[in-house]
Design a protein around this motif. Structure first.
Motif, short mmCIF file in Angstrom:
data_model
loop_
_atom_site.label_atom_id
_atom_site.label_comp_id
_atom_site.label_asym_id
_atom_site.label_seq_id
_atom_site.Cartn_x
_atom_site.Cartn_y
_atom_site.Cartn_z
N ILE A 140 0.80 -1.29 0.09
CA ILE A 140 0.15 -0.11 -0.25
C ILE A 140 0.82 1.34 -0.07
N ALA A 141 1.75 1.57 0.79
CA ALA A 141 2.62 2.58 1.03
C ALA A 141 3.42 2.97 -0.34
N ASP A 142 3.82 1.73 -1.18
CA ASP A 142 4.58 2.11 -2.39
C ASP A 142 3.49 2.69 -3.39
N VAL A 143 2.15 2.07 -3.35
CA VAL A 143 1.19 2.69 -4.37
C VAL A 143 0.69 3.94 -4.04
N ALA A 144 0.71 4.07 -2.84
CA ALA A 144 0.05 5.49 -2.35
C ALA A 144 1.23 6.62 -2.78
N ALA A 145 2.61 6.21 -2.87
CA ALA A 145 3.38 7.04 -3.25
C ALA A 145 3.83 7.38 -4.69
N GLY A 146 3.05 6.42 -5.46
CA GLY A 146 3.26 6.60 -6.96
C GLY A 146 3.87 5.42 -7.47
N GLY A 147 4.40 4.28 -6.76
CA GLY A 147 4.67 3.16 -7.23
C GLY A 147 3.78 2.17 -7.76
N GLN A 148 4.28 1.26 -8.44
CA GLN A 148 3.42 0.24 -8.99
C GLN A 148 2.88 -0.66 -7.99
N GLY A 149 3.85 -0.82 -6.92
CA GLY A 149 3.41 -1.76 -6.06
C GLY A 149 3.53 -3.30 -6.22
N ALA A 150 4.08 -3.47 -7.44
CA ALA A 150 4.50 -4.79 -7.78
C ALA A 150 5.68 -4.76 -8.94
N PRO A 151 6.67 -5.62 -8.87
CA PRO A 151 6.56 -6.86 -8.33
C PRO A 151 7.13 -6.52 -6.89
N LEU A 152 6.67 -7.33 -5.89
CA LEU A 152 7.37 -7.00 -4.34
C LEU A 152 8.58 -8.01 -4.24
N VAL A 153 8.76 -8.99 -5.01
CA VAL A 153 9.63 -10.03 -4.74
C VAL A 153 11.32 -9.70 -4.95
N PRO A 154 11.57 -8.93 -5.70
CA PRO A 154 12.98 -8.43 -6.18
C PRO A 154 13.89 -8.56 -4.94
N ALA A 155 13.55 -7.99 -3.91
CA ALA A 155 14.71 -7.84 -2.88
C ALA A 155 15.07 -9.08 -2.22
N TYR A 156 13.88 -10.01 -2.52
CA TYR A 156 14.25 -11.44 -2.08
C TYR A 156 14.97 -12.11 -2.95
N HIS A 157 14.53 -12.05 -4.21
CA HIS A 157 15.43 -12.36 -5.34
C HIS A 157 16.90 -12.21 -5.47
N ALA A 158 17.14 -10.94 -5.07
CA ALA A 158 18.57 -10.34 -4.60
C ALA A 158 19.38 -11.22 -3.69
N ALA A 159 18.43 -11.63 -2.60
CA ALA A 159 19.44 -12.33 -1.50
C ALA A 159 19.37 -13.56 -2.24
N LEU A 160 18.48 -14.24 -2.72
CA LEU A 160 18.64 -15.78 -3.16
C LEU A 160 19.91 -15.85 -4.20
N VAL A 161 20.05 -14.94 -4.92
CA VAL A 161 21.19 -14.89 -6.20
C VAL A 161 22.40 -14.13 -5.76
N ARG A 162 22.60 -14.10 -4.38
CA ARG A 162 23.71 -13.39 -4.16
C ARG A 162 25.17 -14.14 -4.76
N ASP A 163 25.06 -15.32 -4.79
CA ASP A 163 26.31 -16.15 -4.93
C ASP A 163 26.42 -16.66 -6.43
N LEU A 164 25.30 -16.32 -7.17
CA LEU A 164 25.25 -16.83 -8.50
C LEU A 164 25.93 -15.96 -9.57
N PRO A 165 26.47 -16.40 -10.88
CA PRO A 165 27.08 -15.49 -11.87
C PRO A 165 25.83 -14.74 -12.32
N ARG A 166 26.11 -13.34 -12.43
CA ARG A 166 25.33 -12.34 -12.98
C ARG A 166 25.68 -11.50 -13.99
N PRO A 167 24.84 -10.78 -14.83
CA PRO A 167 23.56 -10.62 -14.70
C PRO A 167 22.76 -11.78 -14.95
N LEU A 168 21.46 -12.02 -14.12
CA LEU A 168 20.39 -13.03 -14.65
C LEU A 168 19.20 -12.51 -14.19
#
Length: 365
Positions: A140-168
């Motif tokens: 809600i806060a993101d959308v109220a500020a003018g963001g799309q509110g989605a996707p929300l998972v990227p912060a978690y994706h970044a933690a998951l791929v921390r040790d993989l070859p990138r860009p991915l």
């Protein structure tokens, strides 16, 4: 007290997710400080009863409270409480050992262009039912500020791929499909690519009497209508600069109308893959691989279509040892801890918000 603890040790956090496909409730436990994942715990998916699914669908598109939305919110909250109790019982994990619950709720309407998004689910009632602190309203806060509110998972994706070859690129295929591009330096870009399983599921329900295309078998038996596919690829959404997001109903199965059940499934499936491939034109640098998660990762016909459309290396979350079925639920556990710590959930490059945004509402039991 808990906020202080969050900065000192990983929290045992349950994430709860119900996606736009309205399949059911995913429950997953992780231990995290909101920056790294210390450990993964057990997960469970509990399908919605048909009656609950009908009640939720009756509220889709609503923009104000009505009897239909109240009934749907009660059904969603009760289904989530039941799913958590079942998870606790089957996994032998007492709820008294859980520090926090991240509760996504059920999206019924998402109209960020009007600064409006609605995820039904009563966080306070869930906290009382479980006896555990609950954080919800994470968009809600993101959308109220003018963001799309989605996707929300990227912060978690970044933690998951921390040790993989990138860009991915991590592609999550639910009712709608979204992608997270993670750069070599950890830079993030994320957006909804276009339709996911939603139009395929709708087509199968209407034309083949089945809830979804199991193993992509119906699509595999059909022939792609190339002319329709090319027209679909010219949709103005694909050219729009990200960040950008979609409502479940923004892409439907109407463009396959007139085809046989099998040909329609084949064409819609290839359309989802084409939309994912078209996302690459917006990436700051080409990716070394595409990691597919969500329900779409279980559809081999869709996976091979993505490989053909992207001309890239495509692997599934399971290939990397991730629990693809639990991924989004884990993400909402991760985001709940970030919310508790006041860390950003979204960024200008993931939702178009004007600045890194925190968010979420905490309910005490």
């Amino acid at each position: 007290m808990l906020t202080q603890l969050a900065t000192e040790r990983p929290l045992r956090t349950l994430g709860l997710m119900s996606g736009t496909s309205v399949d059911g409730v995913d429950v997953a436990l992780i231990e995290t400080d909101g920056e790294r994942i210390a450990s993964y715990g057990p997960s469970l998916t509990v399908p919605y009863a048909d009656e609950v699914r009908r009640t939720i669908r009756a509220a889709f598109g609503a923009e104000q409270v009505s009897e239909a939305t109240r009934a749907a919110e009660r059904a969603v909250t009760e289904a989530h409480a039941d799913a958590v109790r079942r998870w606790s019982s089957e996994q032998g994990v007492p709820l008294s050992t859980v520090d926090l619950v991240g509760f996504h709720g059920q999206t019924i309407t998402h109209r960020p262009e009007r600064r409006f998004t609605w995820q039904i689910g009563d966080g306070a009632a869930l906290a009382r039912a479980l006896g555990v602190r609950v954080i919800n309203e994470l968009r809600i806060a993101d959308v109220a500020a003018g963001g799309q509110g989605a996707p929300l998972v990227p912060a978690y994706h970044a933690a998951l791929v921390r040790d993989l070859p990138r860009p991915l690129a991590v592609v999550n295929i639910g009712g709608v499909a979204n992608v997270t591009w993670v750069g070599a330096d950890g830079a993030l870009l994320a957006f909804d690519t276009g339709p996911g399983n939603g139009p395929i599921d709708d087509w199968c329900a209407r034309r083949a009497g089945q809830r979804y295309d199991k193993d992509g078998a119906l699509a595999a038996s059909g022939k792609v209508d190339r002319a329709r596919l090319e027209r679909f690829g010219e949709h103005r959404y694909f050219a729009r600069t990200p960040p950008k997001s979609l409502d479940r109903g923004d892409f439907n199965d109407a463009w396959a109308e007139g085809l046989s059940a099998a040909d329609g499934a084949a064409t819609l499936t290839r359309g989802t893959a084409r939309a994912i491939a078209l996302a690459a034109r917006h990436f700051p640098a080409p990716v070394l691989q595409w990691v597919v998660c969500g329900g779409g990762a279980r559809n081999p016909t869709l996976l091979s279509a993505i490989a053909e459309e992207t001309h890239g290396k495509v692997v599934t979350a399971a290939d990397l040892g991730w629990d693809g079925d639990a991924l989004e639920a884990q993400a909402f556990a991760f985001l709940a801890v970030r919310s508790l710590r006041g860390l950003p959930l979204t960024y200008p490059t993931t939702t178009g918000a004007p600045r890194p945004m925190t968010g979420g509402r905490l309910s005490e039991p």
